[in-house]
Scaffold this motif. Structure first.
Motif, PDB file in Angstrom:
ATOM      1  N   PRO A  75      41.354  37.823  54.145  1.00 17.69           N
ATOM      2  CA  PRO A  75      40.035  37.323  53.770  1.00 17.69           C
ATOM      3  C   PRO A  75      40.109  35.988  53.027  1.00 17.69           C
ATOM      4  CG  PRO A  75      40.691  39.066  52.280  1.00 17.69           C
ATOM      5  CD  PRO A  75      41.732  38.993  53.362  1.00 17.69           C
ATOM      6  N   GLU A  76      39.089  35.189  53.233  1.00 19.89           N
ATOM      7  CA  GLU A  76      38.983  33.955  52.465  1.00 19.89           C
ATOM      8  C   GLU A  76      38.647  34.322  51.026  1.00 19.89           C
ATOM      9  OE1 GLU A  76      36.289  31.141  54.132  1.00 19.89           O
ATOM     10  OE2 GLU A  76      37.185  31.274  56.126  1.00 19.89           O
ATOM     11  N   PHE A  77      38.935  33.406  50.118  1.00 20.39           N
ATOM     12  CA  PHE A  77      38.680  33.680  48.709  1.00 20.39           C
ATOM     13  C   PHE A  77      37.187  33.870  48.459  1.00 20.39           C
ATOM     14  CE2 PHE A  77      38.498  32.619  44.123  1.00 20.39           C
ATOM     15  CZ  PHE A  77      39.307  33.645  43.685  1.00 20.39           C
ATOM     16  N   THR A  78      36.348  33.166  49.195  1.00 24.32           N
ATOM     17  CA  THR A  78      34.904  33.350  49.031  1.00 24.32           C
ATOM     18  C   THR A  78      34.501  34.774  49.388  1.00 24.32           C
ATOM     19  OG1 THR A  78      34.502  32.470  51.252  1.00 24.32           O
ATOM     20  CG2 THR A  78      34.296  30.934  49.423  1.00 24.32           C
ATOM     21  N   THR A  79      35.149  35.372  50.366  1.00 25.08           N
ATOM     22  CA  THR A  79      34.871  36.766  50.728  1.00 25.08           C
ATOM     23  C   THR A  79      35.268  37.697  49.585  1.00 25.08           C
ATOM     24  OG1 THR A  79      35.174  36.290  53.076  1.00 25.08           O
ATOM     25  CG2 THR A  79      35.361  38.604  52.389  1.00 25.08           C
ATOM     26  N   ILE A  80      36.425  37.455  48.998  1.00 26.71           N
ATOM     27  CA  ILE A  80      36.885  38.258  47.863  1.00 26.71           C
ATOM     28  C   ILE A  80      35.883  38.153  46.713  1.00 26.71           C
ATOM     29  CG2 ILE A  80      38.683  38.508  46.093  1.00 26.71           C
ATOM     30  CD1 ILE A  80      39.522  39.479  48.877  1.00 26.71           C
ATOM     31  N   LEU A  81      35.412  36.945  46.432  1.00 27.84           N
ATOM     32  CA  LEU A  81      34.445  36.768  45.350  1.00 27.84           C
ATOM     33  C   LEU A  81      33.129  37.475  45.643  1.00 27.84           C
ATOM     34  CD1 LEU A  81      35.004  33.049  44.301  1.00 27.84           C
ATOM     35  CD2 LEU A  81      35.691  35.124  43.088  1.00 27.84           C
ATOM     36  N   LYS A  82      32.642  37.387  46.873  1.00 25.44           N
ATOM     37  CA  LYS A  82      31.408  38.080  47.246  1.00 25.44           C
ATOM     38  C   LYS A  82      31.568  39.587  47.077  1.00 25.44           C
ATOM     39  CE  LYS A  82      29.559  34.823  50.616  1.00 25.44           C
ATOM     40  NZ  LYS A  82      29.204  34.629  52.036  1.00 25.44           N
ATOM     41  N   VAL A  83      32.697  40.107  47.513  1.00 24.85           N
ATOM     42  CA  VAL A  83      32.945  41.551  47.445  1.00 24.85           C
ATOM     43  C   VAL A  83      33.058  42.007  45.992  1.00 24.85           C
ATOM     44  CG1 VAL A  83      34.630  43.366  47.972  1.00 24.85           C
ATOM     45  CG2 VAL A  83      33.948  41.739  49.745  1.00 24.85           C
ATOM     46  N   THR A  84      33.837  41.291  45.181  1.00 22.64           N
ATOM     47  CA  THR A  84      34.000  41.713  43.788  1.00 22.64           C
ATOM     48  C   THR A  84      32.676  41.640  43.040  1.00 22.64           C
ATOM     49  OG1 THR A  84      34.765  39.501  43.138  1.00 22.64           O
ATOM     50  CG2 THR A  84      36.455  41.155  43.622  1.00 22.64           C
ATOM     51  N   ARG A  85      31.902  40.607  43.285  1.00 22.36           N
ATOM     52  CA  ARG A  85      30.594  40.497  42.608  1.00 22.36           C
ATOM     53  C   ARG A  85      29.670  41.624  43.043  1.00 22.36           C
ATOM     54  NH1 ARG A  85      30.393  34.110  43.161  1.00 22.36           N
ATOM     55  NH2 ARG A  85      31.530  33.626  41.265  1.00 22.36           N
ATOM     56  N   ALA A  86      29.623  41.906  44.328  1.00 26.02           N
ATOM     57  CA  ALA A  86      28.744  42.968  44.825  1.00 26.02           C
ATOM     58  C   ALA A  86      29.162  44.334  44.296  1.00 26.02           C
ATOM     59  CB  ALA A  86      28.735  42.969  46.354  1.00 26.02           C
ATOM     60  N   LEU A  87      30.458  44.526  44.090  1.00 24.87           N
ATOM     61  CA  LEU A  87      30.957  45.800  43.568  1.00 24.87           C
ATOM     62  C   LEU A  87      30.870  45.873  42.047  1.00 24.87           C
ATOM     63  CD1 LEU A  87      34.135  46.262  45.806  1.00 24.87           C
ATOM     64  CD2 LEU A  87      31.989  47.563  45.936  1.00 24.87           C
ATOM     65  N   GLY A  88      30.559  44.743  41.405  1.00 29.18           N
ATOM     66  CA  GLY A  88      30.491  44.730  39.942  1.00 29.18           C
ATOM     67  C   GLY A  88      31.852  44.695  39.297  1.00 29.18           C
ATOM     68  N   ILE A  89      32.850  44.183  40.016  1.00 27.61           N
ATOM     69  CA  ILE A  89      34.213  44.111  39.519  1.00 27.61           C
ATOM     70  C   ILE A  89      34.482  42.682  39.042  1.00 27.61           C
ATOM     71  CG2 ILE A  89      36.651  44.215  40.162  1.00 27.61           C
ATOM     72  CD1 ILE A  89      35.883  46.344  42.199  1.00 27.61           C
ATOM     73  N   LYS A  90      35.079  42.548  37.875  1.00 28.18           N
ATOM     74  CA  LYS A  90      35.422  41.237  37.351  1.00 28.18           C
ATOM     75  C   LYS A  90      36.923  41.013  37.499  1.00 28.18           C
ATOM     76  CE  LYS A  90      31.710  40.799  34.065  1.00 28.18           C
ATOM     77  NZ  LYS A  90      31.336  40.484  32.687  1.00 28.18           N
ATOM     78  N   LEU A  91      37.271  39.818  37.919  1.00 26.92           N
ATOM     79  CA  LEU A  91      38.678  39.418  37.937  1.00 26.92           C
ATOM     80  C   LEU A  91      38.991  38.866  36.552  1.00 26.92           C
ATOM     81  CD1 LEU A  91      38.734  37.497  41.341  1.00 26.92           C
ATOM     82  CD2 LEU A  91      39.457  39.837  40.908  1.00 26.92           C
ATOM     83  N   HIS A  92      40.140  39.227  36.004  1.00 26.74           N
ATOM     84  CA  HIS A  92      40.515  38.806  34.666  1.00 26.74           C
ATOM     85  C   HIS A  92      41.760  37.943  34.700  1.00 26.74           C
ATOM     86  CE1 HIS A  92      37.702  41.507  32.670  1.00 26.74           C
ATOM     87  NE2 HIS A  92      37.989  42.372  33.627  1.00 26.74           N
ATOM     88  N   ALA A  93      41.795  36.977  33.821  1.00 27.37           N
ATOM     89  CA  ALA A  93      42.983  36.148  33.676  1.00 27.37           C
ATOM     90  C   ALA A  93      43.620  36.459  32.336  1.00 27.37           C
ATOM     91  CB  ALA A  93      42.616  34.659  33.746  1.00 27.37           C
ATOM     92  N   GLY A  94      44.907  36.409  32.301  1.00 26.50           N
ATOM     93  CA  GLY A  94      45.636  36.638  31.079  1.00 26.50           C
ATOM     94  C   GLY A  94      46.976  35.919  31.139  1.00 26.50           C
ATOM     95  N   ILE A  95      47.590  35.795  30.048  1.00 31.43           N
ATOM     96  CA  ILE A  95      48.898  35.157  29.983  1.00 31.43           C
ATOM     97  C   ILE A  95      49.928  36.240  29.749  1.00 31.43           C
ATOM     98  CG2 ILE A  95      50.339  33.535  28.718  1.00 31.43           C
ATOM     99  CD1 ILE A  95      47.780  31.965  28.098  1.00 31.43           C
TER     100      ILE A  95
END
Length: 96
Positions: A75-95
């Motif tokens: 999947p394209e990254f835009t697809t991943i973003l659409k899916v995560t937003r629709a599912l209510g899932i947040k991607l997190h960044a950390g060190i």
């Protein structure tokens, strides 16, 4: 006596939002770097929530979602973003 086996499906065990979030976080942590576990986790969560509703929420066809989130999907990254937003899932960044 014959034994009956059924196919294991992770989506059958993702009952709550917390289950889904913890599963997704674990897959992000364990992904080998190619996105395969992340893609699989999104597919599992999408099936647990309902692929038809996700298709409506993202504007992507059910077939397109199944294809993008399959083991062979890319999947394209835009697809991943659409899916995560629709599912209510947040991607997190950390060190690390």
């Amino acid at each position: 006596m014959t034994e009956e086996f059924s196919r294991y499906d992770t989506s059958d065990y993702l009952k709550t939002d917390e289950d889904m979030a913890l599963y997704f976080d674990a897959c992000i942590e364990e992904d080998p770097g190619d996105g395969s576990l992340i893609r699989a986790a999104l597919g599992d969560i999408a099936r647990a929530r309902g692929m038809s509703q996700l298709a409506k929420d993202t504007g992507i066809s059910r077939e397109g979602l199944y294809r993008a989130l399959s083991a062979d999907g890319n999947p394209e990254f835009t697809t991943i973003l659409k899916v995560t937003r629709a599912l209510g899932i947040k991607l997190h960044a950390g060190i690390t």
